[in-house]
Design a protein around this motif. Structure first.
Motif, short mmCIF file in Angstrom:
data_model
loop_
_atom_site.label_atom_id
_atom_site.label_comp_id
_atom_site.label_asym_id
_atom_site.label_seq_id
_atom_site.Cartn_x
_atom_site.Cartn_y
_atom_site.Cartn_z
N ASN A 25 0.71 -1.15 0.06
CA ASN A 25 -0.11 -0.10 -0.15
C ASN A 25 0.85 1.31 0.03
N ASP A 26 0.54 2.23 -0.72
CA ASP A 26 1.24 3.49 -0.82
C ASP A 26 2.58 3.23 -1.37
N ALA A 27 2.64 2.27 -2.21
CA ALA A 27 4.11 2.07 -2.70
C ALA A 27 4.00 2.14 -4.29
N LEU A 28 5.18 2.27 -4.72
CA LEU A 28 5.42 2.17 -6.41
C LEU A 28 6.36 1.54 -6.77
N LEU A 29 6.28 0.66 -7.76
CA LEU A 29 7.21 -0.28 -8.44
C LEU A 29 7.31 0.49 -9.88
N ALA A 30 8.20 0.90 -10.45
CA ALA A 30 8.38 1.24 -11.93
C ALA A 30 9.38 0.28 -12.58
N VAL A 31 8.90 -0.31 -13.57
CA VAL A 31 9.90 -1.38 -14.38
C VAL A 31 10.00 -0.81 -15.50
N SER A 80 0.85 1.50 -6.79
CA SER A 80 0.86 2.30 -7.91
C SER A 80 2.17 1.17 -8.85
N LEU A 81 1.77 1.29 -9.94
CA LEU A 81 2.88 0.33 -10.57
C LEU A 81 2.72 1.15 -12.08
N LEU A 82 4.12 1.29 -12.68
CA LEU A 82 4.60 1.67 -14.10
C LEU A 82 5.07 0.35 -14.74
N ILE A 83 4.82 0.03 -15.84
CA ILE A 83 5.23 -0.98 -16.60
C ILE A 83 5.62 -0.55 -17.95
N VAL A 84 6.97 -0.57 -18.59
CA VAL A 84 7.28 -0.44 -19.93
C VAL A 84 8.01 -1.69 -20.43
N ASP A 85 7.23 -2.27 -21.37
CA ASP A 85 7.60 -3.53 -21.99
C ASP A 85 7.80 -3.13 -23.51
N TRP A 86 8.88 -3.35 -24.09
CA TRP A 86 9.21 -3.11 -25.52
C TRP A 86 10.12 -3.73 -26.11
N ILE A 87 10.22 -4.01 -27.56
CA ILE A 87 11.21 -5.01 -28.08
C ILE A 87 11.61 -4.40 -29.55
N THR A 88 12.79 -4.39 -29.95
CA THR A 88 13.35 -3.86 -31.18
C THR A 88 13.20 -5.19 -31.96
N SER A 89 13.46 -4.64 -33.56
CA SER A 89 13.37 -5.77 -34.57
C SER A 89 14.78 -6.41 -34.39
N GLY A 90 15.69 -6.04 -34.10
CA GLY A 90 17.00 -7.06 -33.94
C GLY A 90 18.28 -6.02 -34.18
N ARG A 91 19.26 -6.71 -34.66
CA ARG A 91 20.52 -5.82 -35.03
C ARG A 91 20.60 -5.25 -36.30
N HIS A 92 20.31 -4.11 -36.48
CA HIS A 92 19.84 -3.51 -37.99
C HIS A 92 21.55 -3.38 -38.58
N GLY A 93 22.43 -3.25 -37.70
CA GLY A 93 23.93 -3.14 -38.32
C GLY A 93 24.25 -4.60 -39.13
N ILE A 128 7.89 -2.20 -31.11
CA ILE A 128 6.55 -2.06 -30.64
C ILE A 128 6.85 -1.98 -29.10
N ALA A 129 6.02 -1.31 -28.34
CA ALA A 129 6.25 -1.05 -27.05
C ALA A 129 4.89 -1.01 -26.44
N MET A 130 4.62 -1.07 -25.15
CA MET A 130 3.54 -0.90 -24.29
C MET A 130 3.81 -0.46 -22.84
N VAL A 131 3.15 0.63 -22.62
CA VAL A 131 3.47 1.19 -21.36
C VAL A 131 2.19 1.20 -20.29
N VAL A 132 2.19 0.87 -19.24
CA VAL A 132 0.91 0.27 -18.34
C VAL A 132 1.24 1.22 -17.06
N LEU A 133 0.28 1.90 -16.70
CA LEU A 133 0.31 3.00 -15.50
C LEU A 133 -0.96 2.58 -14.80
N LEU A 134 -0.86 2.38 -13.55
CA LEU A 134 -1.91 1.93 -12.59
C LEU A 134 -1.62 2.38 -11.13
N GLY A 135 -2.86 3.25 -10.38
CA GLY A 135 -2.71 3.74 -8.97
C GLY A 135 -2.56 4.82 -8.77
N PRO A 136 -2.93 5.32 -7.75
CA PRO A 136 -3.20 6.81 -7.34
C PRO A 136 -1.79 7.77 -7.79
#
Length: 297
Positions: free
Chosen positions: A100-106, A132-145, A194-202
């Motif tokens: 409670n009243d805690a925040l985790l940011a990933v 409260s929770l913040l999640i950032v989950d994302w992926i790139t297409s690979g090694r462009h070089g 492609i990426a996804m951001v999730v935000l939850l909590g006061p």
């Protein structure tokens, strides 16, 4: 078998890592100072020996964020997933509990899968009514070089959020797999991230409102068709206004009836990694008062 465990509790009125355990191939770095001294946040960096996740690696760890604590889970660079050996898969599993009243940011850097890689990750979060929770989950297409674009074999990412009574609040799965009829690259066309951001909590409500408005304004500009061009809609080759956007974002809410309040999920597809970094830096800049520094600065 568990490869890591972290517990963050309040000690002397401050968020403190009271338990930290890890073993090969996982390692945690918890610096003494990342943010200004007046900021109450524990920053945790996850790294792997060898600079990436090797074929066959199984990484499973959990984190507990105690009442009133703030914790940031991040990385030093992109999570590299090396080539698959035979039929071996690599996996990473995170289980987190937020008080409670805690925040985790990933807020990690993106996952980058090498050619033929097979990777699965699962993140399960259990929250209380005032968590409260913040999640950032994302992926790139690979090694462009090296000319690798969506050249891996398999990628699966699950993000699940449950209440203390194990009621599902948010369930999401992304699956990218090479198909018989079409490759991942063909399905993704020119988009490289492609990426996804999730935000939850006061504690994140003010950021949710800001992001919704900003995404609305951004996409109305990108997808706007000027008057007079509608009759030329079919002529996509000559109409510059109807070219494919290089950055697409959308917002949707979830959990309207849950005690945690309404959450927000943002989904992004972009041509460049740099544009996603800029978006995240801009939209999450208001969190510097909670985390000490702005994410992705």
């Amino acid at each position: 078998m568990e490869t890591g465990k972290i517990v963050v509790e309040r000690v002397g009125g401050k968020s403190t890592a009271t338990h930290c355990y890890s073993k090969y191939p996982l390692k945690f770095i918890i610096p003494n100072k990342v943010s200004p001294s007046q900021t109450d946040a524990v920053w945790i960096y996850t790294i792997t020996y060898g600079g990436g996740i090797v074929s066959g690696d199984s990484i499973k760890f959990d984190i507990t964020v105690g009442d009133g604590c703030t914790t940031v889970l991040t990385t030093q660079a992109s999570t590299k997933v090396y080539k698959s050996v035979g039929s071996k898969y690599s996996e990473q599993v995170l289980e987190a509990r937020i008080g409670n009243d805690a925040l985790l940011a990933v807020i990690p850097d993106p996952v980058t899968c090498f050619s033929t890689a097979k990777y699965s990750q699962t993140q399960v979060f259990k929250v209380l009514p005032d968590s409260s929770l913040l999640i950032v989950d994302w992926i790139t297409s690979g090694r462009h070089g090296r000319g690798e674009k969506w050249d891996f074999e398999y990628y699966k990412s699950k993000n699940h959020i449950f209440s203390e009574a194990n009621e599902p609040l948010f369930l999401d799965t992304i699956l990218l797999e090479q198909g018989i009829c079409s490759s991942i690259a063909e399905r993704m066309q020119d988009y490289q991230v492609i990426a996804m951001v999730v935000l939850l909590g006061p504690k994140l409500k003010f950021v949710q409102d800001q992001i919704q408005e900003n995404v609305k304004n951004l996409m109305s500009q990108q997808l706007h068709i000027p008057s007079g061009s509608v009759e030329r809609y079919g002529d996509t080759h000559n109409d510059l206004y109807l070219t494919k956007p290089t950055f697409i974002a959308s917002c949707s809410v979830f959990g309207r009836k849950c005690p945690q309040g309404t959450g927000l999920v943002v989904r992004i597809a972009a041509v460049t990694t740099e544009s996603v970094y800029s978006f995240l830096q801009c939209q999450l800049s208001g969190l510097d008062s909670l985390l000490g520094v702005s994410p992705y600065q």
